[in-house]
Structures are given as C-alpha cells and as structure tokens.
Design a protein around this motif. Structure first.
Motif, mmCIF file in Angstrom:
data_model
loop_
_atom_site.group_PDB
_atom_site.id
_atom_site.type_symbol
_atom_site.label_atom_id
_atom_site.label_comp_id
_atom_site.label_asym_id
_atom_site.label_seq_id
_atom_site.Cartn_x
_atom_site.Cartn_y
_atom_site.Cartn_z
ATOM 1 N N ALA A 185 0.825 -1.212 0.000
ATOM 2 C CA ALA A 185 0.000 0.000 0.000
ATOM 3 C C ALA A 185 0.855 1.256 0.000
ATOM 4 N N THR A 238 -2.966 5.318 2.933
ATOM 5 C CA THR A 238 -2.106 4.132 2.931
ATOM 6 C C THR A 238 -2.644 3.087 3.896
ATOM 7 N N LEU A 241 -5.887 1.634 2.391
ATOM 8 C CA LEU A 241 -5.605 0.713 1.292
ATOM 9 C C LEU A 241 -5.024 -0.596 1.820
#
Length: 289
Positions: A185, A238, A241
C-alpha cells in the motif's frame, strides 16, 4: 579502570531511540555535555557527530557502563535502543564510543516533544527515534516527524484524520498479512503522490492544512514541504488501502473491477480507474494471480 557508579536519575528511553539521543538526554539531565558524561563514566569518545546524521556506536563494555549510569538493566536498555550492543562477555572491558555517519535512509526522526520531556525530567524536549510505520503519529500529543530533515515535529491536531489513521493502523497489525499489505500500500500511494494521481486534491488540501500550522516545514533546507511531509500526507489512505488489501481473497477468487470498486469505496472516491501500468492495477491483475 573503575566501573561506572549508578546515576542519581533514571532516564527512561523512548521506544527505538537512537543511542546518541538517549546519551544526550542523560547528559542534559545531569546538566553536562555528552563528552563530559561519557568521560565521567569511563567511556572514551572518538570522532565527532550529532543526531540525526550520525549515531553513537558503543562497545559492549561502554553499553554496560551506560546501563549502570542510567539505572536500567542492559537487556531492557537494548530492547529500547536498537543500535545498542548486547553482550554477556564479562571480559570485554573496552569502553569506547564512536560516531558513525548515517545514510539518509538510516537516520532517525524527531520524537514527540511532550513525550520526550516527560521522560527527561523536563531537562529537554529533543530526542531522535527510529519509529516503525505504525508509530508515525503520537495520538496523545498530535505530533509527528515523517522525515529526518525536519528538526522540529509537525503538529497534527488540525488534521484529525491522522490520529484516526493511527488507531486504524493498530487494528491492522492484528492481521497476519499486515506487514506485506502495508509495504504494498505504501508503494502504491507513494507512486500516486509523486505522479499526482487519484487523490491529488485531497492530499494538496492536507498539505495546505499542515503548512498553515507548521511554517517551519517551508524553511527546512532545500527540500520541499510536499516531500518532507509525504509519508504523513498519504498516511490515512495508505492505512485504508492496506486494510483493504488484507481482506481481498487470494488467487482468482476476485475480479479486478470488483476489487477496484471496493478500494474506491474505502478511499472515499467516486471512481477509481487506474491505467494498465498503475501499481494498484498491476498488483491486482498480476501479483496476486
């Protein structure tokens, strides 16, 4: 040479603190310079340096002397200071400290000033640490330091999604695939950030918010604020994800379009249609198959 006597103060190390940072905080507590503290402990100092661009490398004998002075068991101190050697060799009596220059990727970052002051008997608010990714933000005091070139921490209270991302990251750690999902990610969001893709407007807004309350990020050397705070700006997405990537079924048990729809929803995007060479699409169509 007589062994170091236990100190008067017990200065607690910060998690993953640089050895030089801890030794300097110990010296500050006693109102000494670092060379004076080491000399008084029978540790010979070689060369010159200062955090974050250099680290203090101690011999096992010097590490034992530092632990005695700090009134902290050596194994406990070694757990907190990742560059401190642990040796049970009693006859290894050489007590020396050497400054070693660090590459940019090895340099520590500023620790939360309030956490530091609390652990330093109010003697200093400066410390340097090597935080793992899930400790990027201090959620209690709303501070972060995403880059070693930042000599002051970044105050994040006005960007509450960063603290929320911190707590979400702690939950992510419970998943067995958390580490690999995080690495993937982070690589994807870093690429998006550098190429101004998908989340550019949101990230630009976040950068503007951080700059408004942290003017020092615009005056730190030649690096741009966008680069210095990149890891912080992309942090919420981040984490989001990475959490999605841990939930995707492996192999052929998912479709790329279905995964993209789910990811878009988790990232609060109305639409997500990455190109063929976008790292997310590459991961979904090739890496996972």
């Amino acid at each position: 040479m007589p062994f170091a006597a236990p100190g008067v103060f017990r200065v607690r190390p910060l998690p993953r603190e640089a050895t030089a940072s801890y030794a300097q905080r110990l010296a500050d507590t006693y109102q000494l310079t670092l060379p004076q503290l080491l000399d008084g402990s029978g540790i010979t100092l070689h060369r010159h340096g200062t955090p974050p661009t250099a680290e203090l490398i101690l011999t096992p004998g010097a590490a034992r002397r530092l632990a005695v002075l700090a009134r902290t068991a050596l194994p406990q101190l070694t757990c907190a200071l990742p560059h401190l050697p642990l040796s049970d060799t009693a006859h290894d009596t050489e007590a020396a400290a050497n400054w070693k220059r660090l590459d940019a990727g090895q340099q520590p970052v500023r620790a939360c000033t309030l956490c530091t002051r609390h652990r330093s008997h109010n003697a200093t608010d400066t410390a340097w640490i090597h935080p793992p990714p899930h400790q990027l933000v201090c959620p209690r005091h709303h501070q972060a330091a995403p880059d070693p070139r930042l000599t002051s921490t970044v105050h994040t209270r006005d960007v509450p999604e960063l603290a929320a991302a911190h707590h979400a990251h702690q939950r992510l750690l419970r998943h067995p695939r958390a580490a690999t999902a995080w690495i993937t990610a982070r690589a994807i969001t870093t690429r998006w950030y550098d190429h101004q893709q998908h989340l550019t407007h949101r990230w630009h807004t976040r950068l503007t918010q951080l700059r408004a309350t942290n003017p020092h990020v615009t005056t730190t050397g030649s690096a741009s604020p966008a680069l210095l705070t990149r890891g912080l700006i992309t942090y919420p997405e981040t984490v989001a994800l990475a959490r999605v990537l841990t939930t995707l079924p492996s192999g052929h048990h998912h479709t790329t379009n279905g995964a993209l729809t789910l990811i878009a929803r988790r990232l609060a995007l109305a639409h997500l249609a990455p190109s063929a060479n976008d790292p997310l699409r590459v991961f979904l169509t090739h890496t996972r198959h």
